[in-house]
Write an enzyme that holds these catalytic residues in place. Structure first.
Site, PDB file in Angstrom:
ATOM      1  N   TYR A 157       0.906  -1.360  -0.012  1.00 55.71           N
ATOM      2  CA  TYR A 157       0.147   0.032  -0.088  1.00 55.71           C
ATOM      3  C   TYR A 157       1.006   1.280   0.017  1.00 55.71           C
ATOM      4  O   TYR A 157       0.433   2.358   0.068  1.00 55.71           O
ATOM      5  CB  TYR A 157      -0.926   0.159   1.221  1.00 55.71           C
ATOM      6  CG  TYR A 157      -2.213  -0.782   0.908  1.00 55.71           C
ATOM      7  CD1 TYR A 157      -2.194  -2.235   0.877  1.00 55.71           C
ATOM      8  CD2 TYR A 157      -3.366  -0.191   0.845  1.00 55.71           C
ATOM      9  CE1 TYR A 157      -3.456  -2.842   0.696  1.00 55.71           C
ATOM     10  CE2 TYR A 157      -4.570  -0.863   0.646  1.00 55.71           C
ATOM     11  CZ  TYR A 157      -4.482  -2.228   0.510  1.00 55.71           C
ATOM     12  OH  TYR A 157      -5.707  -2.873   0.511  1.00 55.71           O
ATOM     13  N   LYS A 168       2.683 -15.673   3.368  1.00 59.52           N
ATOM     14  CA  LYS A 168       2.950 -16.464   2.087  1.00 59.52           C
ATOM     15  C   LYS A 168       4.357 -16.650   2.140  1.00 59.52           C
ATOM     16  O   LYS A 168       5.031 -16.330   1.189  1.00 59.52           O
ATOM     17  CB  LYS A 168       2.264 -15.901   0.975  1.00 59.52           C
ATOM     18  CG  LYS A 168       2.248 -16.933  -0.455  1.00 59.52           C
ATOM     19  CD  LYS A 168       1.205 -17.728  -0.400  1.00 59.52           C
ATOM     20  CE  LYS A 168       1.204 -18.630  -1.631  1.00 59.52           C
ATOM     21  NZ  LYS A 168       0.215 -19.709  -1.784  1.00 59.52           N
ATOM     22  N   ASP A 196      -3.488 -18.603   1.454  1.00 60.05           N
ATOM     23  CA  ASP A 196      -4.610 -19.479   0.646  1.00 60.05           C
ATOM     24  C   ASP A 196      -5.386 -20.618   1.637  1.00 60.05           C
ATOM     25  O   ASP A 196      -6.469 -20.573   1.691  1.00 60.05           O
ATOM     26  CB  ASP A 196      -3.891 -19.995  -0.467  1.00 60.05           C
ATOM     27  CG  ASP A 196      -2.670 -20.816  -0.258  1.00 60.05           C
ATOM     28  OD1 ASP A 196      -2.193 -20.458   0.859  1.00 60.05           O
ATOM     29  OD2 ASP A 196      -2.059 -21.490  -1.157  1.00 60.05           O
ATOM     30  N   ASP A 221      -6.695  -7.057   3.844  1.00 63.03           N
ATOM     31  CA  ASP A 221      -7.657  -6.415   3.309  1.00 63.03           C
ATOM     32  C   ASP A 221      -8.485  -7.520   2.513  1.00 63.03           C
ATOM     33  O   ASP A 221      -9.658  -7.760   2.847  1.00 63.03           O
ATOM     34  CB  ASP A 221      -7.191  -5.612   1.946  1.00 63.03           C
ATOM     35  CG  ASP A 221      -8.109  -5.021   1.209  1.00 63.03           C
ATOM     36  OD1 ASP A 221      -9.352  -4.375   1.613  1.00 63.03           O
ATOM     37  OD2 ASP A 221      -8.178  -5.158  -0.135  1.00 63.03           O
ATOM     38  N   ASP A 255     -12.665  -9.285   4.084  1.00 61.09           N
ATOM     39  CA  ASP A 255     -13.810  -9.109   3.127  1.00 61.09           C
ATOM     40  C   ASP A 255     -14.532 -10.526   3.357  1.00 61.09           C
ATOM     41  O   ASP A 255     -15.702 -10.878   3.397  1.00 61.09           O
ATOM     42  CB  ASP A 255     -13.547  -8.896   1.670  1.00 61.09           C
ATOM     43  CG  ASP A 255     -13.969  -7.431   1.332  1.00 61.09           C
ATOM     44  OD1 ASP A 255     -13.762  -6.412   2.361  1.00 61.09           O
ATOM     45  OD2 ASP A 255     -14.392  -7.110  -0.193  1.00 61.09           O
TER      46      ASP A 255
HETATM   47  C1  IPM Z   1     -10.772  -1.479   2.956  1.00 65.95           C
HETATM   48  C2  IPM Z   1     -10.686  -1.162   1.503  1.00 65.95           C
HETATM   49  C3  IPM Z   1      -9.591   0.027   1.184  1.00 65.95           C
HETATM   50  C4  IPM Z   1      -8.255  -0.817   1.458  1.00 65.95           C
HETATM   51  C5  IPM Z   1      -9.784   0.747  -0.268  1.00 65.95           C
HETATM   52  C6  IPM Z   1     -10.884   1.538  -0.217  1.00 65.95           C
HETATM   53  C7  IPM Z   1      -8.684   1.467  -0.500  1.00 65.95           C
HETATM   54  O1  IPM Z   1     -11.001  -2.044   0.565  1.00 65.95           O
HETATM   55  O2  IPM Z   1     -10.683  -0.582   3.848  1.00 65.95           O
HETATM   56  O3  IPM Z   1     -10.706  -2.599   3.407  1.00 65.95           O
HETATM   57  O4  IPM Z   1      -7.952  -1.454   0.383  1.00 65.95           O
HETATM   58  O5  IPM Z   1      -7.771  -0.826   2.235  1.00 65.95           O
HETATM   59 MN    MN Z   2     -11.065  -3.908   1.710  1.00 61.22          MN
END
Ligand code: IPM
Ligand code: MN
Length: 366
Positions: free
Chosen positions: A142, A194, A227, A251, A255
């Site tokens: 990042y 990894k 993974d 990240d 999700d």
């Molecule tokens: C998160 C989002 C951000 C990230 C994006 C919007 C830059 O996906 O907060 O998880 O990748 O960190």
């Molecule tokens: Mn995210």
């Protein structure tokens, strides 16, 4: 306590309003004073100020505003993201800028299945899905390091550097291990990485993890490839207690974590600088298609408020704030079983009704 509020775009302001409703009630209940100040930072403002929708042309948030945010005790953020602004501009211009400039080096993302919330994992219950992900938040892929050569030609070369510093890795690992010690769980910390492919970057992580781990003899030190970790999230989420992970993998797995805990409507997060100002936000986006309809789920935003209270309280040693955070979390747990679903428009309640219910539960509690 001084809280900076950034409602942001889309449904951001609506869900933040519900969080602030709950904050008012819990502050009365527990007895602490606070002030809020709105910061108008959003895609709308960017466009209104003449920002180019296709390329970052003016700051989304100015350096002066960042400096001002740094004077608050905490930041409460709704969402940024605008359908007319190209992807990346607002994310980089606000979210990533705040994380980097305010050195919020931890992204704390609990994966908690609240009672009565449906998970897509057949047979799994609240007892099975209750762990926390500590994502490193200022390094890795990042940082923006890298570049492009011969752009637009067949010889184009693009690199994006995964930058890991011993210091940056170490502070994330220490934070996670300290947190794992405080958690009422099995005292197991899992490094996710990894190492079989990222033989420099994740070797650094692995060595730091093992070395620092020696200072925490009570913890079981564990390692998963990312993974395999995705597989275990789905197959055996009960395996996890505390995870520490690099920025990009964190990240991605959070999700997945959000989905197994019932979706974006309930997933909360905090961008934390343990010795500075932290920023709390629902993980979900601005959901433009639901804007203004009073149908979006405010639980994630209210759970982020609970985190804001607890983390700020822990940092400043203010037991009232910790108590307040716990009360909000308890109220969430007693309201989720009354909801039909956690998805927008299918909750059986409107956005403001969910906020009212949680506020009332806080007010009526012992
Ligand atoms: C998160 C989002 C951000 C990230 C994006 C919007 C830059 O996906 O907060 O998880 O990748 O960190
Ligand atoms: Mn995210």
């Amino acid at each position: 306590m001084k809280i900076a509020v950034i409602g942001g775009d889309g449904t951001g302001p609506e869900v933040v309003a519900e969080g602030l409703k709950v904050l008012k009630i819990v502050a009365e209940k527990v007895g602490f004073e606070y002030t809020t100040q709105d910061f108008n930072v959003s895609g709308d403002r960017y466009l209104a100020a003449g920002g180019d929708p296709n390329a970052a042309s003016i700051p989304v948030i100015s350096d002066e505003e960042i400096a001002e945010l740094a004077t608050f005790d905490a930041i409460y953020l709704g969402a940024v993201g605008h359908p007319d602004v190209a992807p990346g501009i607002l994310e980089k211009g606000l979210l990533l800028k705040a994380r980097f400039e305010l050195d919020q080096y931890i992204n704390l993302r609990p994966v908690t299945l609240y009672p009565g919330v449906e998970t897509p994992l057949a047979g799994k219950t609240s007892d099975d899905i209750d762990f926390v992900v500590v994502r490193e938040n200022t390094e890795g892929l990042y940082t923006g390091m890298g570049g492009v050569q011969y752009k637009g030609t067949p010889n184009e070369v693009a690199t994006q550097i995964m930058c890991n510093t011993r210091q940056g890795v170490e502070r994330a690992i220490r934070y996670a291990m300290d947190l794992c010690m405080r958690r009422d769980d099995k005292k197991q910390i899992t490094l996710v990485g990894k190492t079989n492919v990222l033989t420099y970057a994740h070797d650094l992580w692995f060595r730091a993890f093992m070395e620092i781990g020696e200072e925490y003899p009570e913890l079981t030190k564990d390692y998963n490839h990312v993974d395999a970790c995705c597989m275990w999230f789905v197959k055996n989420p009960e395996y996890y207690d505390t995870i520490v992970v690099c920025n990009m993998f964190g990240d991605i797995i959070t999700d997945l974590g959000a989905m197994i805990q019932g979706g974006m409507g309930v997933a909360a997060g905090g961008n934390i600088n343990p010795s500075g100002v932290s920023m709390f936000e629902p993980i979900g986006g601005s959901a433009p298609k639901y804007t203004g309809q009073n149908v979006i789920n405010p639980i994630a935003a209210i759970a982020s408020l609970a985190m804001l209270l607890r983390e700020t309280g822990n940092n400043t040693g203010d037991a009232k704030l910790v108590d307040a955070g716990n009360r909000v979390e308890q109220a969430i747990r007693s309201v989720t079983p009354q909801m039909k679903s956690q998805s927008a428009g299918r909750m059986g309640f409107s956005t403001s009704e969910v906020g009212d219910l949680i506020a009332k539960t806080v007010a009526d509690a012992e």
